[in-house]
Design an enzyme around this catalytic site. Sequence first.
Site, PDB file in Angstrom:
ATOM      1  N   HIS A  39      10.327   8.350  14.194  1.00  0.00           N
ATOM      2  CA  HIS A  39       9.199   7.479  13.849  1.00  0.00           C
ATOM      3  C   HIS A  39       7.897   8.280  13.699  1.00  0.00           C
ATOM      4  O   HIS A  39       6.891   8.014  14.364  1.00  0.00           O
ATOM      5  CB  HIS A  39       9.034   6.373  14.909  1.00  0.00           C
ATOM      6  CG  HIS A  39       8.302   5.179  14.387  1.00  0.00           C
ATOM      7  ND1 HIS A  39       8.594   3.884  14.781  1.00  0.00           N
ATOM      8  CD2 HIS A  39       7.279   5.065  13.498  1.00  0.00           C
ATOM      9  CE1 HIS A  39       7.784   3.046  14.161  1.00  0.00           C
ATOM     10  NE2 HIS A  39       6.985   3.750  13.374  1.00  0.00           N
TER      11      HIS A  39
ATOM     12  N   GLU B 253      14.414   1.037  19.042  1.00  0.00           N
ATOM     13  CA  GLU B 253      13.823   2.351  19.353  1.00  0.00           C
ATOM     14  C   GLU B 253      13.375   2.383  20.811  1.00  0.00           C
ATOM     15  O   GLU B 253      12.871   1.384  21.308  1.00  0.00           O
ATOM     16  CB  GLU B 253      12.581   2.580  18.476  1.00  0.00           C
ATOM     17  CG  GLU B 253      12.910   2.960  17.073  1.00  0.00           C
ATOM     18  CD  GLU B 253      11.654   3.059  16.199  1.00  0.00           C
ATOM     19  OE1 GLU B 253      10.540   3.211  16.724  1.00  0.00           O
ATOM     20  OE2 GLU B 253      11.809   2.963  14.981  1.00  0.00           O
TER      21      GLU B 253
ATOM     22  N   ARG C 268       0.823  -1.215   0.000  1.00  0.00           N
ATOM     23  CA  ARG C 268       0.000   0.000   0.000  1.00  0.00           C
ATOM     24  C   ARG C 268       0.856   1.264   0.000  1.00  0.00           C
ATOM     25  O   ARG C 268       0.636   2.181  -0.796  1.00  0.00           O
ATOM     26  CB  ARG C 268      -0.918  -0.010   1.240  1.00  0.00           C
ATOM     27  CG  ARG C 268      -2.049  -1.007   1.170  1.00  0.00           C
ATOM     28  CD  ARG C 268      -2.805  -1.055   2.499  1.00  0.00           C
ATOM     29  NE  ARG C 268      -1.973  -1.625   3.546  1.00  0.00           N
ATOM     30  CZ  ARG C 268      -2.125  -2.848   4.048  1.00  0.00           C
ATOM     31  NH1 ARG C 268      -3.114  -3.598   3.647  1.00  0.00           N
ATOM     32  NH2 ARG C 268      -1.311  -3.289   4.978  1.00  0.00           N
ATOM     33  N   ILE C 269       1.838   1.320   0.886  1.00  0.00           N
ATOM     34  CA  ILE C 269       2.655   2.537   0.995  1.00  0.00           C
ATOM     35  C   ILE C 269       3.660   2.616  -0.158  1.00  0.00           C
ATOM     36  O   ILE C 269       3.820   3.671  -0.778  1.00  0.00           O
ATOM     37  CB  ILE C 269       3.367   2.577   2.370  1.00  0.00           C
ATOM     38  CG1 ILE C 269       2.325   2.681   3.485  1.00  0.00           C
ATOM     39  CG2 ILE C 269       4.348   3.753   2.445  1.00  0.00           C
ATOM     40  CD1 ILE C 269       2.857   2.425   4.882  1.00  0.00           C
TER      41      ILE C 269
ATOM     42  N   ALA D 210      10.174   2.278   7.232  1.00  0.00           N
ATOM     43  CA  ALA D 210       9.372   1.064   7.450  1.00  0.00           C
ATOM     44  C   ALA D 210       9.452   0.663   8.924  1.00  0.00           C
ATOM     45  O   ALA D 210       8.600   1.081   9.723  1.00  0.00           O
ATOM     46  CB  ALA D 210       9.840  -0.048   6.525  1.00  0.00           C
ATOM     47  N   ARG D 211      10.465  -0.097   9.295  1.00  0.00           N
ATOM     48  CA  ARG D 211      10.617  -0.512  10.687  1.00  0.00           C
ATOM     49  C   ARG D 211      12.089  -0.693  11.029  1.00  0.00           C
ATOM     50  O   ARG D 211      12.879  -1.140  10.189  1.00  0.00           O
ATOM     51  CB  ARG D 211       9.932  -1.865  10.941  1.00  0.00           C
ATOM     52  CG  ARG D 211       8.477  -1.806  11.316  1.00  0.00           C
ATOM     53  CD  ARG D 211       8.221  -1.126  12.666  1.00  0.00           C
ATOM     54  NE  ARG D 211       6.803  -1.053  12.935  1.00  0.00           N
ATOM     55  CZ  ARG D 211       5.972  -0.112  12.454  1.00  0.00           C
ATOM     56  NH1 ARG D 211       6.434   0.855  11.685  1.00  0.00           N
ATOM     57  NH2 ARG D 211       4.689  -0.130  12.773  1.00  0.00           N
TER      58      ARG D 211
END
Length: 336
Positions: A285, A267, A156-157, A237-238
Amino acid sequence: MKPDILVTREIFDDVLEYLAGHCAVAANQGDTPMDARTLARNLADKAGVLTTLGDRVDADLLAGCPRLKAVCNIAVGFNNIDLAACTRAGVMVTNTPGVLDESTADFTWALILATARRVVESDAHLRAGEWHGWYLKQFMGADVHHATLGILGLGRIGRQVARRAQGFDMPVLYHSTRQADPQVERACNATFVGKDELVARSDILTLHVPYASSTHHIIGRQELAMMKPGAILINAARGGVVDDAALAEALADGRLGGAGLDVFENEPALHPALAGMRNVVLTPHIASSSTATRHAMAMLAARNLVAALTTGQPPHLLNPEVRAGFPAEGPGPHAR
Ligand code: NDP
């Protein structure tokens, strides 16, 4: 009787009002982060919870929450939740896909442009009073227009990021678990290639895969060594998708041109080497954080939670096998 729920972090007032219309809400409007023990204590007697990325939901937590029916994450990513453990415990899990695609893609472009054109570095220079006038070779960066954009994860992104590249006349390559439908490729003007080819041919490589065991360090030392000299890496993303230590080395020895990073391993800790680098743009983030989108995410998560607890059919259920056992009344569907 209204089901008891917990909201782990501060939320918008109207979302809280919506929840209060259906549930007895314990809300953390003071926004004090909850450690694992505090979360477990507050969740012990609850039927549902609105979680954020800092809340770890695992088998240990679930063992102390016998009434829990639904965990509704205010995020599309759900790597903070052990989905298998929730399924085993009969707990529904939901996320918030779709509502944040465009804002996250916009922010990805903010990182691309800021990194390539040295926006943050030159802003700091000016504020420090170090600018003494225009000269030809000042803060020269990399052109974004006509550069080759590589997208890892055309979901989607990733698709929204690709669409925006057309305005910059960029050739777009992508790699994903499978090749997209021809109409998607046409809309994105994107060409499917293998992962190694993507890494090796991109001037700007941007990551849009979820974090999972299969994507842990999907950009690691080996991939970084394959990137073009001077290439730019973007991670919105992550954390954990990139090996941050290997990235810091690749940036320090000048092989990479720069990096734009919104997410980090461990994080909120930051790899110490990254903080001192001028060719790195760092943000905490916030890729989805426009006011409208954060509100939409919170409201969608709230609607998921109310639907889960009232009908057993939340719109964005990640473990539909749990719904099958949802009783109309009574205690949670899991026998513990
Ligand atoms: P999608 O599921 O729509 O897209 C992810 C894409 O990655 C899919 O096409 C998927 O393929 C592909 N993919 C998965 N594993 C691999 C792999 N090993 N190699 C190549 N491709 C892979 O997710 P979204 O686009 O909605 O979101 C992507 C991620 O972005 C989220 O999981 C979240 O972690 C992150 N995110 C970060 C934000 C931030 O604030 N920084 C904001 C929003 C999202 P397939 O469908 O075939 O599995």
